[in-house]
Design an enzyme around this catalytic site. Sequence first.
Site, PDB file in Angstrom:
ATOM      1  N   LYS A 283      -0.217 -23.729 -76.636  1.00 51.06           N
ATOM      2  CA  LYS A 283      -0.066 -24.606 -75.483  1.00 51.06           C
ATOM      3  C   LYS A 283      -1.011 -25.796 -75.615  1.00 51.06           C
ATOM      4  O   LYS A 283      -2.168 -25.643 -75.995  1.00 51.06           O
ATOM      5  CB  LYS A 283      -0.370 -23.845 -74.189  1.00 51.06           C
ATOM      6  CG  LYS A 283       0.728 -22.904 -73.739  1.00 51.06           C
ATOM      7  CD  LYS A 283       0.407 -22.297 -72.392  1.00 51.06           C
ATOM      8  CE  LYS A 283       1.548 -21.419 -71.908  1.00 51.06           C
ATOM      9  NZ  LYS A 283       1.249 -20.794 -70.601  1.00 51.06           N
ATOM     10  N   GLU A 369       8.655  -9.410 -60.561  1.00 50.33           N
ATOM     11  CA  GLU A 369       8.591  -9.385 -59.103  1.00 50.33           C
ATOM     12  C   GLU A 369       9.097  -8.069 -58.520  1.00 50.33           C
ATOM     13  O   GLU A 369       8.529  -7.570 -57.536  1.00 50.33           O
ATOM     14  CB  GLU A 369       9.404 -10.553 -58.531  1.00 50.33           C
ATOM     15  CG  GLU A 369       8.841 -11.927 -58.836  1.00 50.33           C
ATOM     16  CD  GLU A 369       9.322 -12.497 -60.166  1.00 50.33           C
ATOM     17  OE1 GLU A 369       8.961 -13.638 -60.492  1.00 50.33           O
ATOM     18  OE2 GLU A 369      10.070 -11.785 -60.883  1.00 50.33           O
ATOM     19  N   ARG A 397      13.759 -12.461 -55.810  1.00 54.14           N
ATOM     20  CA  ARG A 397      14.111 -11.653 -56.977  1.00 54.14           C
ATOM     21  C   ARG A 397      13.838 -10.168 -56.741  1.00 54.14           C
ATOM     22  O   ARG A 397      14.231  -9.333 -57.552  1.00 54.14           O
ATOM     23  CB  ARG A 397      13.328 -12.140 -58.199  1.00 54.14           C
ATOM     24  CG  ARG A 397      13.390 -13.644 -58.413  1.00 54.14           C
ATOM     25  CD  ARG A 397      12.774 -14.053 -59.725  1.00 54.14           C
ATOM     26  NE  ARG A 397      13.741 -13.941 -60.799  1.00 54.14           N
ATOM     27  CZ  ARG A 397      13.461 -14.126 -62.089  1.00 54.14           C
ATOM     28  NH1 ARG A 397      12.228 -14.412 -62.462  1.00 54.14           N
ATOM     29  NH2 ARG A 397      14.383 -14.008 -63.007  1.00 54.14           N
TER      30      ARG A 397
END
Length: 621
Positions: A283, A369, A397
Amino acid sequence: MQFPSYPLLQKVNDPADLRRLSRAELTQLSAELRAYVIDSVSKTGGHLSSNLGTVELTVALHAVFNTPHDRLVWDVGHQTYPHKILTGRRDRMPTLRQLGGLSGFPQRAESPYDTFGTAHSSTSISAALGMALAARQKGEDRHAVAIIGDGAMSAGMAFEALNNAGVQQDCKLLVVLNDNDMSISPPVGALNRYLAQLMSGQFYAAAKDLGKSVLKPLPPLFELAKRLEEQAKGMVVPATLFEKFGFNYVGPIDGHDLDSLIPTLENLKHLKGPQFLHVVTKKGQGYKLAEADPVAYHGPGKFDPAVGLQKPATPPKQTFTQVFGQWLCDQAAADIRLVGITPAMREGSGMVEFEKRFPGRYHDVGIAEQHAVTFAAGLACEGLKPVVAIYSTFLQRAYDQLIHDVALQNLPVVFALDRAGLVGADGATHAGAYDIPFLRCIPQVSVACPADEAECRQLLSTAYAQNHPVAVRYPRGSGVGTVPGNDLQTLPFGKGALRREGQRIAILAFGTLLYPALQAAEALNATVVNMRWAKPLDTELLLEVAARHEALVTIEEGAVMGGAGSAVLEALQAAGLPRPVLQLGLRDEFIEHGDPAKLLQLQGLDAAGIEQSVRARFPAP
């Protein structure tokens, strides 16, 4: 930091132009593309670290595959700025995440190269498999490629898709795992590049198939050969897991090395059956400040690339997220039963300090989730007091778990719903527009709607004090700037408060839109009630106000259909008290990205819009 000109990038108006370039030119193109991403995001704000990590991978995919005929499906999609730039949208990057401009995520309506709309995680493999099998059924020769990050691989949906895909041995599916968590240096290099290209080549595949056909009639030798192959590959790659799903695993390879990526992708393109390529990226690659702090540069606002992110001259107002984070620490200090849970949103949900102070009571469950909610239910069964910090859009979700595992068992779980309402630049995929409708229909679940920062802290304490599930919804960013107290004071459960006494019209406000409602009420001479709770509704206060006013107006930063205004209509109907009611809130449409204040204005939810709507519906006699 000096940015070069973009001689090659300016010539690439679609991937067909890119495919005419030499390998050396593709390396130069990657350098220009990375510089352009930094330059663009510094002017508009947006996701940076993740996009810098996918520059070479994006170039390689478009160089090898015949896009858009071959389908690229990007998981989450916050790493697709290089993809957008290379697919004809370079000159629109100054409009990124602005009203009427480019979305920060893939959108099918925006470009034929955006084959699947994403923004929530872990959907790419399922969608790409659907595309691959559709091509097979229609007799079309095309590849489907899912690009998924290591974080998104923590979700069960990704593994459900792998399990389904592994048995489809005649489809053209490639899953690219973009792994930016592990270190690059140990697993990659000249030897690993050679092994990756060897294992993805036709000779290796043919030899492997021949060995199977020769040895299968001799089970002991076949099993021995299989174990030896797994052990040999396991010395350099974590292949076993994905091969057990039925994929041919290749990697890991350096995701910033085109001399690794392109030949390996070319080889995989010609193999049959589901393929799995593991690439390792970093990243923030190529921008030292983002490499050093990829979290800070994950989603920065505008900044000077030569200087980096700077602290504002004047401290910004405290955000609702920060209010929650401070409350969580204070409540945890007061009650050893409190446990904090987040599905991979530690920074976004304001839990960094909580993790430092209470590491044994902090649980980041990854992008999962459904698991987060049922995990909280399990903790609550044993007498603990779980607080699930989750964005409103992500709680969608885990709806089944919310109903069956928490509400049906009436467990005392607190849901801190961040990003309720509009979210500005992230757009429709992240907007928390539906939590009031989908929560208030569930028995035993309560929904609190704080109007400001101070009330947010008080309602969190109120929710925590209950013995059943309670959600506290609050928006992104800051409110009017009220300073919360340091105590854990509660407010009366299920009770609102009269804020302004007026005549004829009463405005019932749910949440932070109380303040524009108060402004509109000054011009209208209307009564204003801070309702605070969408469920349970303060029916006593509602009926008292309704009895002495000609008409009512409800206002909420959420979907009108089935929302708090609908709850008011239901209560009036049940009481046999007919009153005309104007419901103001988010219309029945997906609201795209843009400045939050402008979006609210377009929805008629600023002070002027509220006043105009009330005058139009209830003109003065």
